[in-house]
Design a protein around this motif. Structure first.
Motif, PDB file in Angstrom:
ATOM      1  N   LEU A 110     -23.418  -6.772  22.966  1.00  0.00           N
ATOM      2  CA  LEU A 110     -23.575  -5.508  21.961  1.00  0.00           C
ATOM      3  C   LEU A 110     -24.111  -6.052  20.436  1.00  0.00           C
ATOM      4  N   SER A 111     -24.785  -5.178  20.017  1.00  0.00           N
ATOM      5  CA  SER A 111     -25.190  -5.449  18.578  1.00  0.00           C
ATOM      6  C   SER A 111     -24.508  -4.458  17.666  1.00  0.00           C
ATOM      7  N   PRO A 112     -23.971  -5.001  16.576  1.00  0.00           N
ATOM      8  CA  PRO A 112     -24.739  -6.368  15.887  1.00  0.00           C
ATOM      9  C   PRO A 112     -23.979  -7.662  16.210  1.00  0.00           C
ATOM     10  N   VAL A 113     -24.276  -8.784  15.558  1.00  0.00           N
ATOM     11  CA  VAL A 113     -23.965  -9.874  15.612  1.00  0.00           C
ATOM     12  C   VAL A 113     -23.211 -10.165  14.174  1.00  0.00           C
ATOM     13  N   GLU A 114     -21.898 -10.688  14.070  1.00  0.00           N
ATOM     14  CA  GLU A 114     -21.339 -11.152  12.829  1.00  0.00           C
ATOM     15  C   GLU A 114     -21.546 -12.668  12.647  1.00  0.00           C
ATOM     16  N   TRP A 115     -22.045 -13.135  11.477  1.00  0.00           N
ATOM     17  CA  TRP A 115     -22.223 -14.672  11.232  1.00  0.00           C
ATOM     18  C   TRP A 115     -21.363 -15.051  10.558  1.00  0.00           C
ATOM     19  N   ARG A 116     -20.787 -16.271  10.729  1.00  0.00           N
ATOM     20  CA  ARG A 116     -20.167 -16.850   9.863  1.00  0.00           C
ATOM     21  C   ARG A 116     -20.844 -18.132   9.204  1.00  0.00           C
ATOM     22  N   ILE A 117     -21.041 -18.054   7.970  1.00  0.00           N
ATOM     23  CA  ILE A 117     -21.911 -19.109   7.369  1.00  0.00           C
ATOM     24  C   ILE A 117     -21.242 -19.815   6.057  1.00  0.00           C
ATOM     25  N   ARG A 118     -21.773 -21.197   6.212  1.00  0.00           N
ATOM     26  CA  ARG A 118     -21.165 -22.133   5.113  1.00  0.00           C
ATOM     27  C   ARG A 118     -22.426 -22.828   4.699  1.00  0.00           C
ATOM     28  N   ASN A 119     -22.748 -23.020   3.287  1.00  0.00           N
ATOM     29  CA  ASN A 119     -23.967 -23.613   2.677  1.00  0.00           C
ATOM     30  C   ASN A 119     -25.314 -23.103   3.393  1.00  0.00           C
ATOM     31  N   GLY A 120     -25.249 -21.808   3.519  1.00  0.00           N
ATOM     32  CA  GLY A 120     -26.352 -21.208   3.927  1.00  0.00           C
ATOM     33  C   GLY A 120     -26.668 -21.507   5.406  1.00  0.00           C
ATOM     34  N   LYS A 121     -26.045 -22.224   6.121  1.00  0.00           N
ATOM     35  CA  LYS A 121     -26.018 -22.320   7.781  1.00  0.00           C
ATOM     36  C   LYS A 121     -25.057 -21.842   8.393  1.00  0.00           C
ATOM     37  N   PRO A 122     -25.484 -20.971   9.709  1.00  0.00           N
ATOM     38  CA  PRO A 122     -24.435 -20.357  10.403  1.00  0.00           C
ATOM     39  C   PRO A 122     -23.584 -21.194  11.297  1.00  0.00           C
TER      40      PRO A 122
END
Length: 210
Positions: A110-122
């Motif tokens: 399903l949409s949406p996807v939640e991203w976990r990001i560090r230093n601009g990179k998922p």
């Protein structure tokens, strides 16, 4: 008898370098780890995604690349009313371990996807899946935490949608597990009060042996 002037100068310079190095080490040890941030990406294969592989006249509906974050796309595929989702770049991501995993019953990522990001990179993606109940009507939901690596993505953890504070737990597990998760050898783990998810809890290496 004192040291010659050139040795004194060298000794003083070496001591300063040693002191500076020690201070830098202390600063690095005391510096907090880079903050983890979150972001969301909505996607609809029929509207805003790029078809990268056409389906056939039988059960394969096709594979699409949908815009993600940080240069990482959402790659979704459907075959026999079962979905797959990986996170990478175009057709290269079709080779990812995550692309070869899906729940046994009919299902939909399903949409949406939640991203976990560090230093601009998922480094991880959290996606809710709707999974049909094979024993009757209705469906359940599962949150799938996918670890994102260089040239690879794989399932690292599952949280039952009915689990207390499921979204918060999924974020905690993503942040704790995904950075050091070894896609080839590590086995996905689970948070659930309704039993294990209807999916093979095996490593990517074990999948290749099947």
């Amino acid at each position: 008898m004192g040291l010659p002037s050139d040795q004194v100068a060298w000794h003083s310079h070496a001591m300063r370098r040693l002191l500076l190095s020690s201070l830098l080490c202390l600063w690095a040890a005391a510096a907090p780890a880079a903050e983890v941030t979150g972001a969301y990406s909505k996607f609809d294969p029929e509207k805003d995604c790029r078809l990268i592989e056409k389906g056939d006249q039988y059960v394969y509906a096709g594979t699409w690349a949908c815009k993600g974050v940080g240069g990482v796309d959402i790659i979704v595929s459907e075959s026999d009313d079962r979905g797959s989702a990986a996170f990478g770049k175009g057709k290269d991501a079709m080779k990812h371990c995550a692309m070869r995993k899906t729940f046994h019953p009919f299902n939909t990522p399903l949409s949406p996807v939640e991203w976990r990001i560090r230093n601009g990179k998922p480094f991880a993606a959290i996606e809710r899946w709707s999974v049909s109940n094979p024993e009757g009507d209705g469906h359940s939901t599962w949150l799938v935490i996918t670890a994102i690596k260089q040239g690879e993505s794989c399932h690292a953890h599952y949280v039952a949608g009915s689990y207390p504070n499921a979204n918060a737990v999924a974020r905690e597990e993503a942040d704790a597990l995904a950075p050091d998760f070894d896609c080839m050898t590590d086995t996905p783990t689970v948070d659930s009060k309704i039993g294990p998810p209807p999916i093979d809890l095996i490593s990517c290496m074990e999948m290749e042996k099947e």
